[in-house]
Design a protein around this motif. Structure first.
Motif, PDB file in Angstrom:
ATOM      1  N   ALA A 231       9.469   4.872   2.736  1.00 60.89           N
ATOM      2  CA  ALA A 231       9.892   5.208   1.191  1.00 60.89           C
ATOM      3  C   ALA A 231      10.780   6.392   1.239  1.00 60.89           C
ATOM      4  O   ALA A 231      11.971   6.726  -0.224  1.00 60.89           O
ATOM      5  N   ARG A 232      10.475   6.796   2.004  1.00 61.90           N
ATOM      6  CA  ARG A 232      11.323   8.571   2.300  1.00 61.90           C
ATOM      7  C   ARG A 232      13.193   7.854   2.519  1.00 61.90           C
ATOM      8  O   ARG A 232      13.883   9.038   2.144  1.00 61.90           O
ATOM      9  N   ASN A 233      13.168   6.981   2.415  1.00 63.24           N
ATOM     10  CA  ASN A 233      14.429   6.145   2.661  1.00 63.24           C
ATOM     11  C   ASN A 233      15.336   5.836   1.042  1.00 63.24           C
ATOM     12  O   ASN A 233      16.866   5.742   1.070  1.00 63.24           O
ATOM     13  N   TYR A 234      14.329   5.473   0.485  1.00 67.46           N
ATOM     14  CA  TYR A 234      14.637   5.231  -0.994  1.00 67.46           C
ATOM     15  C   TYR A 234      14.647   6.114  -2.390  1.00 67.46           C
ATOM     16  O   TYR A 234      13.984   6.554  -2.051  1.00 67.46           O
ATOM     17  N   ASP A 235      14.983   5.509  -3.210  1.00 71.24           N
ATOM     18  CA  ASP A 235      15.102   6.842  -4.259  1.00 71.24           C
ATOM     19  C   ASP A 235      13.890   6.268  -5.423  1.00 71.24           C
ATOM     20  O   ASP A 235      12.716   7.010  -5.844  1.00 71.24           O
ATOM     21  N   LEU A 236      13.737   4.828  -5.271  1.00 74.34           N
ATOM     22  CA  LEU A 236      12.701   4.016  -6.200  1.00 74.34           C
ATOM     23  C   LEU A 236      12.083   3.412  -5.287  1.00 74.34           C
ATOM     24  O   LEU A 236      12.806   2.239  -4.458  1.00 74.34           O
ATOM     25  N   SER A 237      11.371   3.276  -4.671  1.00 74.49           N
ATOM     26  CA  SER A 237      10.344   1.862  -4.203  1.00 74.49           C
ATOM     27  C   SER A 237       9.473   1.623  -5.166  1.00 74.49           C
ATOM     28  O   SER A 237       7.983   1.349  -5.853  1.00 74.49           O
ATOM     29  N   LEU A 238       9.689  -0.299  -5.441  1.00 71.79           N
ATOM     30  CA  LEU A 238       8.876  -1.238  -7.011  1.00 71.79           C
ATOM     31  C   LEU A 238       8.399  -2.014  -6.557  1.00 71.79           C
ATOM     32  O   LEU A 238       9.059  -3.185  -5.855  1.00 71.79           O
ATOM     33  N   ASN A 239       7.123  -2.446  -6.778  1.00 74.15           N
ATOM     34  CA  ASN A 239       6.068  -3.761  -6.875  1.00 74.15           C
ATOM     35  C   ASN A 239       6.193  -4.334  -7.418  1.00 74.15           C
ATOM     36  O   ASN A 239       6.414  -4.043  -8.863  1.00 74.15           O
ATOM     37  N   SER A 240       7.475  -5.554  -7.264  1.00 69.32           N
ATOM     38  CA  SER A 240       7.232  -6.807  -8.658  1.00 69.32           C
ATOM     39  C   SER A 240       6.641  -7.144  -8.784  1.00 69.32           C
ATOM     40  O   SER A 240       7.210  -7.959  -9.684  1.00 69.32           O
ATOM     41  N   GLY A 241       5.456  -8.114  -7.438  1.00 70.36           N
ATOM     42  CA  GLY A 241       4.423  -7.962  -8.164  1.00 70.36           C
ATOM     43  C   GLY A 241       3.918  -6.998  -9.549  1.00 70.36           C
ATOM     44  O   GLY A 241       2.833  -8.197 -10.013  1.00 70.36           O
ATOM     45  N   VAL A 242       3.471  -6.503  -9.615  1.00 71.90           N
ATOM     46  CA  VAL A 242       2.589  -5.299 -10.544  1.00 71.90           C
ATOM     47  C   VAL A 242       4.068  -5.288 -11.596  1.00 71.90           C
ATOM     48  O   VAL A 242       3.135  -5.726 -12.613  1.00 71.90           O
ATOM     49  N   LEU A 243       5.381  -5.083 -11.030  1.00 65.76           N
ATOM     50  CA  LEU A 243       5.938  -5.002 -12.364  1.00 65.76           C
ATOM     51  C   LEU A 243       6.502  -6.706 -13.188  1.00 65.76           C
ATOM     52  O   LEU A 243       6.818  -6.575 -14.374  1.00 65.76           O
ATOM     53  N   GLY A 244       7.408  -7.418 -12.544  1.00 61.63           N
ATOM     54  CA  GLY A 244       7.837  -8.333 -12.807  1.00 61.63           C
ATOM     55  C   GLY A 244       8.992  -7.638 -12.555  1.00 61.63           C
ATOM     56  O   GLY A 244       9.348  -6.938 -12.511  1.00 61.63           O
ATOM     57  N   PHE A 245      10.131  -9.116 -12.409  1.00 61.79           N
ATOM     58  CA  PHE A 245      11.252  -8.845 -12.606  1.00 61.79           C
ATOM     59  C   PHE A 245      12.108  -7.920 -13.700  1.00 61.79           C
ATOM     60  O   PHE A 245      12.842  -6.920 -13.522  1.00 61.79           O
ATOM     61  N   ASP A 246      11.204  -8.185 -14.377  1.00 63.19           N
ATOM     62  CA  ASP A 246      12.664  -7.839 -16.194  1.00 63.19           C
ATOM     63  C   ASP A 246      11.743  -6.003 -15.653  1.00 63.19           C
ATOM     64  O   ASP A 246      12.376  -5.615 -16.482  1.00 63.19           O
ATOM     65  N   GLY A 247      10.747  -5.421 -15.524  1.00 63.48           N
ATOM     66  CA  GLY A 247       9.790  -4.541 -15.353  1.00 63.48           C
ATOM     67  C   GLY A 247      10.616  -4.137 -14.095  1.00 63.48           C
ATOM     68  O   GLY A 247      10.472  -3.022 -14.543  1.00 63.48           O
ATOM     69  N   VAL A 248      10.911  -4.263 -13.297  1.00 63.28           N
ATOM     70  CA  VAL A 248      11.522  -3.276 -11.714  1.00 63.28           C
ATOM     71  C   VAL A 248      12.851  -3.062 -12.827  1.00 63.28           C
ATOM     72  O   VAL A 248      13.407  -1.889 -12.637  1.00 63.28           O
ATOM     73  N   VAL A 249      13.907  -4.169 -13.382  1.00 61.01           N
ATOM     74  CA  VAL A 249      14.487  -4.306 -13.665  1.00 61.01           C
ATOM     75  C   VAL A 249      14.879  -2.636 -14.950  1.00 61.01           C
ATOM     76  O   VAL A 249      16.037  -1.958 -14.680  1.00 61.01           O
ATOM     77  N   GLU A 250      13.461  -2.524 -15.776  1.00 64.16           N
ATOM     78  CA  GLU A 250      13.557  -1.431 -16.312  1.00 64.16           C
ATOM     79  C   GLU A 250      12.958   0.032 -15.855  1.00 64.16           C
ATOM     80  O   GLU A 250      13.728   0.931 -16.196  1.00 64.16           O
ATOM     81  N   GLU A 251      12.602  -0.697 -15.462  1.00 62.78           N
ATOM     82  CA  GLU A 251      12.394   1.142 -13.873  1.00 62.78           C
ATOM     83  C   GLU A 251      13.532   1.855 -13.350  1.00 62.78           C
ATOM     84  O   GLU A 251      13.384   2.768 -13.731  1.00 62.78           O
ATOM     85  N   VAL A 252      14.688   1.018 -13.114  1.00 66.19           N
ATOM     86  CA  VAL A 252      15.705   1.058 -12.607  1.00 66.19           C
ATOM     87  C   VAL A 252      16.937   2.186 -13.600  1.00 66.19           C
ATOM     88  O   VAL A 252      16.521   3.128 -12.962  1.00 66.19           O
ATOM     89  N   ILE A 253      16.381   1.371 -14.621  1.00 69.02           N
ATOM     90  CA  ILE A 253      17.051   1.516 -15.839  1.00 69.02           C
ATOM     91  C   ILE A 253      16.696   2.960 -16.617  1.00 69.02           C
ATOM     92  O   ILE A 253      17.712   3.938 -16.249  1.00 69.02           O
ATOM     93  N   GLN A 254      15.342   3.223 -16.860  1.00 66.98           N
ATOM     94  CA  GLN A 254      14.482   4.604 -17.382  1.00 66.98           C
ATOM     95  C   GLN A 254      15.365   5.380 -16.076  1.00 66.98           C
ATOM     96  O   GLN A 254      15.792   6.650 -16.206  1.00 66.98           O
ATOM     97  N   TYR A 255      14.883   5.101 -14.505  1.00 69.98           N
ATOM     98  CA  TYR A 255      14.780   6.307 -13.412  1.00 69.98           C
ATOM     99  C   TYR A 255      16.325   6.350 -13.882  1.00 69.98           C
ATOM    100  O   TYR A 255      17.434   7.510 -13.654  1.00 69.98           O
ATOM    101  N   MET A 256      17.849   6.090 -13.699  1.00 71.78           N
ATOM    102  CA  MET A 256      19.226   6.085 -13.864  1.00 71.78           C
ATOM    103  C   MET A 256      19.179   6.720 -15.179  1.00 71.78           C
ATOM    104  O   MET A 256      20.176   8.673 -15.162  1.00 71.78           O
ATOM    105  N   GLU A 257      18.010   6.961 -16.664  1.00 67.74           N
ATOM    106  CA  GLU A 257      18.839   7.461 -17.410  1.00 67.74           C
ATOM    107  C   GLU A 257      18.188   8.970 -17.457  1.00 67.74           C
ATOM    108  O   GLU A 257      18.971  10.081 -17.876  1.00 67.74           O
ATOM    109  N   VAL A 258      17.141   8.954 -17.498  1.00 69.63           N
ATOM    110  CA  VAL A 258      16.685  10.176 -16.738  1.00 69.63           C
ATOM    111  C   VAL A 258      16.987  11.077 -15.446  1.00 69.63           C
ATOM    112  O   VAL A 258      17.548  12.431 -15.817  1.00 69.63           O
ATOM    113  N   ARG A 259      17.472  10.269 -14.967  1.00 69.57           N
ATOM    114  CA  ARG A 259      18.552  10.843 -13.588  1.00 69.57           C
ATOM    115  C   ARG A 259      19.601  11.752 -13.486  1.00 69.57           C
ATOM    116  O   ARG A 259      19.924  13.355 -13.813  1.00 69.57           O
TER     117      ARG A 259
END
Length: 208
Positions: A175-203
């Protein structure tokens, strides 16, 4: 929101490519997957079939290289060096850097996170999921018996991990290779997309 280049590494069946396309559509930025191979082939003059393809088994890649080695127009001379994995990777890396310099985009696989390391405008994402979810998703696109799909998932992920290790010296799953490590099985594809976008907004708010 600050524009970013998004690189996505993904387990087979986790939907990383689907997530990448969704991000591309949502953010109205280019999406690059196999296009990178096409561009590298055009730039180098080497047949696209010789470039390392993460979806091919290593033994098939070897056979392809052996088959096409004598028939290719190689740049400048016909040295075998042009057919070495590292040389082919370098051609792809050149295209990845060129595309990144052109502006925000989504790039799938091909160690783009490593190639673009050190750039402040890159968001590095790893999409993963549990085996049952990956199998369920893979079965939707692979017309194979379940046991063969299970084997295919294992072989592809193993190859991607070895490919990454060879060209970067790092563990693909770390996981240290990445900024985000996301489980699509938990979040679903839409949830992963939202997590990435929210991360970019906070960053964008806190990045120095």
């Amino acid at each position: 929101m600050k524009p970013y280049i998004i690189t996505i590494a993904r387990q087979y069946g986790s939907g990383g490519k689907t997530v990448g396309k969704m991000l591309s559509d949502r953010l109205h930025i280019p999406f690059y997957n196999r296009e990178i191979i096409t561009m590298a082939s055009e730039d180098s003059g080497i047949n696209a079939m010789l470039f390392t393809d993460e979806r091919l088994k290593p033994d098939l890649i070897t056979r392809l290289k052996s088959r096409y080695k004598g028939d290719l127009p190689l740049p400048n001379d016909s040295s075998k060096a042009y057919l070495r994995d590292d040389a082919l990777f370098d051609y792809q890396a050149k295209i990845i850097r060129k595309l990144a310099d052109q502006g925000p985009c989504v790039m799938i696989g091909r160690c783009a996170d490593y190639v673009l390391k050190g750039r402040p405008d890159v968001v590095r994402v790893f999409v993963h999921a549990d085996p049952d979810f990956c199998l369920e998703q893979a079965m939707k696109v692979d017309s194979l018996p379940q046991d063969e799909v299970v084997r295919k998932i294992a072989e592809i992920d193993d190859y991607r991990a070895k490919y990454y290790k060879h060209h970067t010296g790092h563990d693909w799953y770390d996981a240290r290779n990445y900024d985000l490590s996301l489980n699509s099985g938990v979040l679903g594809f839409d949830g992963v997309v939202e997590e990435v976008i929210q991360y970019m907004e906070v960053r964008a708010q806190f990045q120095k």
